[in-house]
Write a protein that holds these residues in place. Structure first.
Motif, PDB file in Angstrom:
ATOM      1  N   ARG A  71      17.029 -13.078  -8.518  1.00 44.11           N
ATOM      2  CA  ARG A  71      16.002 -12.316  -7.800  1.00 44.11           C
ATOM      3  C   ARG A  71      14.639 -12.466  -8.454  1.00 44.11           C
ATOM      4  N   VAL A  72      13.616 -12.497  -7.581  1.00 41.02           N
ATOM      5  CA  VAL A  72      12.218 -12.496  -8.016  1.00 41.02           C
ATOM      6  C   VAL A  72      11.589 -11.177  -7.598  1.00 41.02           C
ATOM      7  N   ARG A 113       8.064  -6.266  -3.616  1.00 41.11           N
ATOM      8  CA  ARG A 113       9.146  -6.829  -2.815  1.00 41.11           C
ATOM      9  C   ARG A 113      10.042  -7.668  -3.716  1.00 41.11           C
ATOM     10  N   TYR A 114      11.298  -7.854  -3.275  1.00 40.72           N
ATOM     11  CA  TYR A 114      12.246  -8.673  -4.031  1.00 40.72           C
ATOM     12  C   TYR A 114      12.699  -9.834  -3.157  1.00 40.72           C
ATOM     13  N   ILE A 115      12.738 -11.018  -3.749  1.00 37.10           N
ATOM     14  CA  ILE A 115      13.171 -12.211  -3.033  1.00 37.10           C
ATOM     15  C   ILE A 115      14.499 -12.680  -3.619  1.00 37.10           C
ATOM     16  N   ASP A 116      15.474 -12.918  -2.746  1.00 35.51           N
ATOM     17  CA  ASP A 116      16.773 -13.443  -3.157  1.00 35.51           C
ATOM     18  C   ASP A 116      16.695 -14.967  -3.105  1.00 35.51           C
ATOM     19  N   LEU A 117      16.712 -15.585  -4.262  1.00 35.38           N
ATOM     20  CA  LEU A 117      16.575 -17.040  -4.324  1.00 35.38           C
ATOM     21  C   LEU A 117      17.758 -17.761  -3.699  1.00 35.38           C
ATOM     22  N   VAL A 138       7.918 -10.916   5.253  1.00 33.83           N
ATOM     23  CA  VAL A 138       8.272  -9.567   4.831  1.00 33.83           C
ATOM     24  C   VAL A 138       8.832  -8.843   6.048  1.00 33.83           C
ATOM     25  N   LEU A 139      10.102  -8.482   5.967  1.00 39.74           N
ATOM     26  CA  LEU A 139      10.740  -7.817   7.102  1.00 39.74           C
ATOM     27  C   LEU A 139      10.455  -6.340   7.121  1.00 39.74           C
ATOM     28  N   LYS A 175      15.420 -11.103 -12.745  1.00 38.58           N
ATOM     29  CA  LYS A 175      15.225 -12.098 -13.807  1.00 38.58           C
ATOM     30  C   LYS A 175      13.807 -12.645 -13.826  1.00 38.58           C
ATOM     31  N   TYR A 176      13.164 -12.705 -12.631  1.00 36.32           N
ATOM     32  CA  TYR A 176      11.852 -13.341 -12.535  1.00 36.32           C
ATOM     33  C   TYR A 176      10.797 -12.383 -11.976  1.00 36.32           C
ATOM     34  N   ILE A 177       9.568 -12.639 -12.350  1.00 36.77           N
ATOM     35  CA  ILE A 177       8.419 -11.951 -11.763  1.00 36.77           C
ATOM     36  C   ILE A 177       7.592 -12.981 -11.008  1.00 36.77           C
ATOM     37  N   GLY A 178       7.174 -12.601  -9.793  1.00 37.37           N
ATOM     38  CA  GLY A 178       6.285 -13.450  -9.008  1.00 37.37           C
ATOM     39  C   GLY A 178       4.946 -12.764  -8.824  1.00 37.37           C
ATOM     40  N   LEU A 179       3.875 -13.407  -9.245  1.00 37.48           N
ATOM     41  CA  LEU A 179       2.534 -12.836  -9.133  1.00 37.48           C
ATOM     42  C   LEU A 179       1.955 -13.161  -7.758  1.00 37.48           C
TER      43      LEU A 179
END
Length: 344
Positions: free
Chosen positions: A189-190, A313-317, A343-344, A220-224
């Protein structure tokens, strides 16, 4: 026709989870004691002294009396006491109570299994209590912690391609863990965060911060995020809760939640705190949670929906075409570059 399961799924109670986990351990031991030894030592992660769970056959062994036996069958004395937790509870009194289960075994290990890795604070609390218990009772109990996900990984690592029955077994156990929420998806996840003003500072100091009381889910990850796109990806290597004292250029308190801070990291936190106040007017002395990354890797993962990003928001890779679970942050950034999300 319904699928047959090795592991029952009728409940989410801790005793059922423990029973299934012990069944997994037992089946591997029955199938191959040597592979079980490799597996359990991997789970316990104790390099100082490895458990030997196999039965040993020897001949012409001399006893303490000096007599030589024609043959001998023996096994090391050990006990592993297991405590499983489904919801991250941290009850130290309950943990201490389990240590009375040990008797006179040569090797004694208390194994704590949870959905998520143990926190630094709780680990240190257990170790301090355990050291005191060992000193008072003349015992030598060791402590180990793991997760249900790590158990699955460790089990798979000792198998070969021809271990078809054990492969089917661990696949069903892993499915059971997923179905009952024992394995999360944090590794894939991001966490996408808004950095409209501080993007340059986040990149420069390899940090991200927000008020300490803001909600947070592990990822695990951060997205800016800036200007309708994720502009950089970094793997979280440390988390710190702190409050900075501007008048003394020091911290009122500083607590490592994940990882261990170096002096360089502390200096970077001070620098970004001062710079974000000077440039953007952010208060310097609020309680904050800082996320530390080894490196931010630039990307451009464009948001196609209208408007800005309405909060975190969280993204499932796993839902991104081309993603593989062993990818590094730099490879993920390259994969996302030029792709789009909504974005839903």
């Amino acid at each position: 026709m319904s699928e047959i399961h090795y592991f029952p799924r009728y409940s989410q109670k801790e005793n059922m989870v423990t029973n299934n986990t012990l069944l997994l351990f037992s089946r591997l031991y029955q199938n191959n004691p040597k592979k079980f030894t490799l597996f359990i030592n991997s789970v316990l992660d104790d390099d100082k002294k490895q458990l030997n769970t196999t039965v040993k056959f020897s001949q012409q062994e001399k006893s303490r009396s000096g007599r030589v036996a024609d043959g001998m069958i023996s096994q090391d004395s050990f006990k592993v006491v297991i405590e499983t937790k489904l919801y991250g509870q941290e009850h130290i009194d309950q943990v201490i109570g389990h240590w009375n289960s040990f008797e006179n075994e040569d090797n004694q290990v208390f194994l704590w299994i949870n959905k998520e890795p143990i926190t630094n604070d709780y680990y240190n609390q257990i170790i301090n209590e355990l050291n005191d218990y060992n000193n008072k009772n003349g015992t030598n109990i060791k402590f180990a912690s793991t997760t249900f996900k790590e158990i699955c990984y460790a089990f798979k690592d000792v198998l070969q391609e021809y271990d078809l029955e054990m492969t089917t077994l661990i696949e069903d156990y892993e499915n059971f863990c997923n179905e009952t929420g024992l394995i999360d998806n944090n590794e894939n996840r991001v966490r996408v965060v808004l950095t409209g003003k501080t993007f340059a500072e986040n990149m420069k100091y390899k940090l991200y911060f927000h008020p300490k009381n803001r909600g947070y889910q592990n990822a695990k990850y951060i997205g800016l995020y800036q200007d309708k796109a994720i502009r950089a990806i970094g793997e979280v290597s440390g988390i710190v809760d702190l409050q900075y004292d501007e008048s003394n250029d020091d911290f009122i308190y500083y607590k490592d939640v994940k990882g261990k801070s170096t002096q360089e990291i502390k200096n970077q936190i001070k620098d970004i705190t001062k710079e974000s106040k000077t440039k953007h007017g952010y208060p310097a002395e609020e309680d904050r949670r800082f996320f530390i990354v080894e490196e931010y890797h630039q990307t451009e993962y464009k948001k196609t929906s209208h408007g800005g990003l309405p909060g975190v928001r969280y993204i499932d890779l796993l839902e991104v075409n081309g993603y593989e679970e062993d990818m590094r942050a730099m490879e993920i950034a390259d994969l996302l570059k030029g792709k789009e999300w909504d974005v839903l």
